[in-house]
Write a protein that holds these residues in place. Structure first.
Motif, mmCIF file in Angstrom:
data_model
loop_
_atom_site.group_PDB
_atom_site.id
_atom_site.type_symbol
_atom_site.label_atom_id
_atom_site.label_comp_id
_atom_site.label_asym_id
_atom_site.label_seq_id
_atom_site.Cartn_x
_atom_site.Cartn_y
_atom_site.Cartn_z
ATOM 1 N N MET A 296 0.821 -1.209 0.000
ATOM 2 C CA MET A 296 0.000 0.000 0.000
ATOM 3 C C MET A 296 0.860 1.267 0.000
ATOM 4 N N GLU A 297 0.490 2.201 -0.882
ATOM 5 C CA GLU A 297 1.098 3.527 -0.863
ATOM 6 C C GLU A 297 0.553 4.324 0.321
ATOM 7 N N LYS A 298 1.242 5.385 0.667
ATOM 8 C CA LYS A 298 0.700 6.301 1.664
ATOM 9 C C LYS A 298 -0.550 6.967 1.082
ATOM 10 N N ASN A 299 -1.524 7.197 1.940
ATOM 11 C CA ASN A 299 -2.792 7.822 1.535
ATOM 12 C C ASN A 299 -3.579 6.972 0.533
ATOM 13 N N SER A 300 -3.414 5.656 0.602
ATOM 14 C CA SER A 300 -4.150 4.764 -0.292
ATOM 15 C C SER A 300 -5.464 4.328 0.361
ATOM 16 N N SER A 301 -6.365 3.796 -0.475
ATOM 17 C CA SER A 301 -7.678 3.342 -0.018
ATOM 18 C C SER A 301 -7.878 1.880 -0.410
ATOM 19 N N TYR A 302 -8.525 1.148 0.485
ATOM 20 C CA TYR A 302 -8.659 -0.307 0.335
ATOM 21 C C TYR A 302 -10.115 -0.653 0.600
ATOM 22 N N LEU A 303 -10.847 -1.039 -0.451
ATOM 23 C CA LEU A 303 -12.229 -1.490 -0.280
ATOM 24 C C LEU A 303 -12.209 -3.001 -0.041
ATOM 25 N N LEU A 304 -12.758 -3.407 1.091
ATOM 26 C CA LEU A 304 -12.730 -4.806 1.517
ATOM 27 C C LEU A 304 -14.145 -5.318 1.701
ATOM 28 N N VAL A 305 -14.456 -6.429 1.038
ATOM 29 C CA VAL A 305 -15.754 -7.084 1.206
ATOM 30 C C VAL A 305 -15.554 -8.372 1.995
ATOM 31 N N THR A 306 -16.225 -8.472 3.144
ATOM 32 C CA THR A 306 -16.227 -9.728 3.894
ATOM 33 C C THR A 306 -17.644 -10.285 3.878
ATOM 34 N N VAL A 307 -17.802 -11.463 4.470
ATOM 35 C CA VAL A 307 -19.126 -12.071 4.544
ATOM 36 C C VAL A 307 -19.426 -12.431 5.988
ATOM 37 N N SER A 308 -20.705 -12.367 6.332
ATOM 38 C CA SER A 308 -21.139 -12.674 7.687
ATOM 39 C C SER A 308 -22.236 -13.731 7.635
ATOM 40 N N TYR A 309 -22.025 -14.816 8.378
ATOM 41 C CA TYR A 309 -23.005 -15.890 8.498
ATOM 42 C C TYR A 309 -22.608 -16.713 9.717
ATOM 43 N N ASP A 310 -23.379 -17.724 10.053
ATOM 44 C CA ASP A 310 -23.066 -18.582 11.192
ATOM 45 C C ASP A 310 -22.001 -19.600 10.782
ATOM 46 N N PRO A 311 -20.745 -19.435 11.238
ATOM 47 C CA PRO A 311 -19.660 -20.313 10.791
ATOM 48 C C PRO A 311 -19.761 -21.728 11.360
ATOM 49 N N ASN A 312 -20.680 -21.942 12.295
ATOM 50 C CA ASN A 312 -20.888 -23.299 12.800
ATOM 51 C C ASN A 312 -21.751 -24.127 11.851
ATOM 52 N N LYS A 313 -22.339 -23.445 10.844
ATOM 53 C CA LYS A 313 -23.224 -24.142 9.906
ATOM 54 C C LYS A 313 -22.617 -24.332 8.517
#
Length: 246
Positions: A174-191
Motif C-alpha cells: 500500500m502507498e501512503k494515503n491509499s484506499s482499500y475497499l474490503l468485502v467480507t461475509v457474515s453468516y453462522d460459521p458453525n453451519k
C-alpha cells in the motif's frame, strides 16, 4: 451504516466455529476453474464497487489498483477503461486467459524472473498486468505499491491460518494515503465450513487496525438458494473502507 444492515436483525459474533483449522489446497481452487464451478464470479461486476467507487478513488485519477486473487473479475477492465492501471494476481492461468478472451483484449505473456514458474499476462496497451502465481510470492519490489485495492473474494478465501500473512503482505503493497475497499461475509460459521470464510469485524480491526483507519460502509443481505443449500439462515456481505493515512 445502511439500513439493510439493521433489517437483517443479525448480531455479529466473534466465534468463527471450526473454521480456524480449515485449509483449502491450491489444487482445489484450480479444480474449481477447470470444472467451471465458479459460482463466486460475478459476470456483471459487483454493485458495491459501482456504488462506492468514488470512495475508493477519492477524487484521484490515473491510480494503480490491485486485485488480489482476481480470477477474471470484470471490474479490472472497467477500471482500466477509466484510465487506471490495474494489477491482479491469480493461481489459475485458465481464469486469466478467459478474462482476456471474454473482453477481446490482446495480451502478451512473459515469465517473472523473480518467481520460479510464474507468468505475467499484460495487455498490449500495458494498462492491465495479471500475475499467475501464489500471491505470497509477490512483493513490492516485483509489483510496486498501490493507490487502491478492491478485495472481494480474497481475504475471505484465504485460509484462516494464512490470514495474518496475507494482511502483512497487503500492508507492504500500500502507498501512503491509499484506499482499500474490503468485502467480507457474515453468516453462522458453525453451519458452513467455508470458503468463503467468516471474518468478524473484530478480526478486521486486529489485523489492520494498527496501520489504517477502518470504517464499515454497508451491510447487504446477499442470501440466496445456494446459501440455503449450505444450511445457512442468513448471509451478509459487509463492505469496509480502509484508509492508509500518513
Amino acid at each position: 451504516m445502511d439500513g439493510s444492515a439493521d433489517a437483517s436483525g443479525v448480531l455479529e459474533g466473534t466465534d468463527t466455529g471450526s473454521q480456524k483449522d480449515r485449509v483449502v489446497a491450491e489444487e482445489e481452487w484450480l479444480q474449481k476453474w477447470e470444472t467451471g464451478n465458479i459460482w463466486f464470479h460475478k459476470e456483471r461486476g459487483h454493485p458495491l464497487l459501482q456504488k462506492y467507487l468514488d470512495v475508493l478513488l477519492n477524487g484521484r485519477s490515473g491510480l494503480r489498483i490491485f486485485f488480489p486473487l482476481c480470477g477474471k473479475a470484470v471490474e479490472m477492465k472497467w477500471l482500466a477503461d477509466m484510465g487506471h492501471s490495474v494489477v491482479g494476481v491469480e493461481v489459475s492461468e485458465k481464469a486469466l486467459k478467459e478474462f482476456f478472451a471474454e473482453h477481446s483484449l490482446p495480451f502478451c505473456e512473459e515469465p517473472v524472473p523473480e518467481i520460479s514458474g510464474a507468468k505475467k499476462f499484460q495487455t498490449t496497451s500495458g494498462n492491465i498486468a495479471l500475475y499467475c502465481c501464489s500471491i505470497y510470492d509477490l512483493s513490492s519490489s516485483i509489483v510496486g505499491r498501490f493507490d487502491g485495492v478492491w478485495d472481494r473474494g480474497a481475504l475471505v478465501a484465504v485460509n484462516p491460518c494464512d490470514r495474518q500473512r496475507y494482511v502483512s503482505l497487503m500492508i507492504t503493497l500500500m502507498e501512503k494515503n491509499s484506499s482499500y475497499l474490503l468485502v467480507t461475509v457474515s453468516y453462522d460459521p458453525n453451519k458452513h465450513k467455508g470458503p468463503p470464510f467468516y471474518v468478524p469485524e473484530s478480526e478486521i480491526k486486529s489485523l489492520f487496525g494498527n496501520h489504517c483507519e477502518i470504517k464499515c460502509l454497508q451491510k447487504v443481505n446477499d442470501f440466496s438458494d445456494r446459501h440455503r443449500q449450505w444450511g445457512l439462515d442468513y448471509f451478509l456481505e459487509v463492505l469496509y473502507i480502509l484508509k492508509f493515512v500518513t
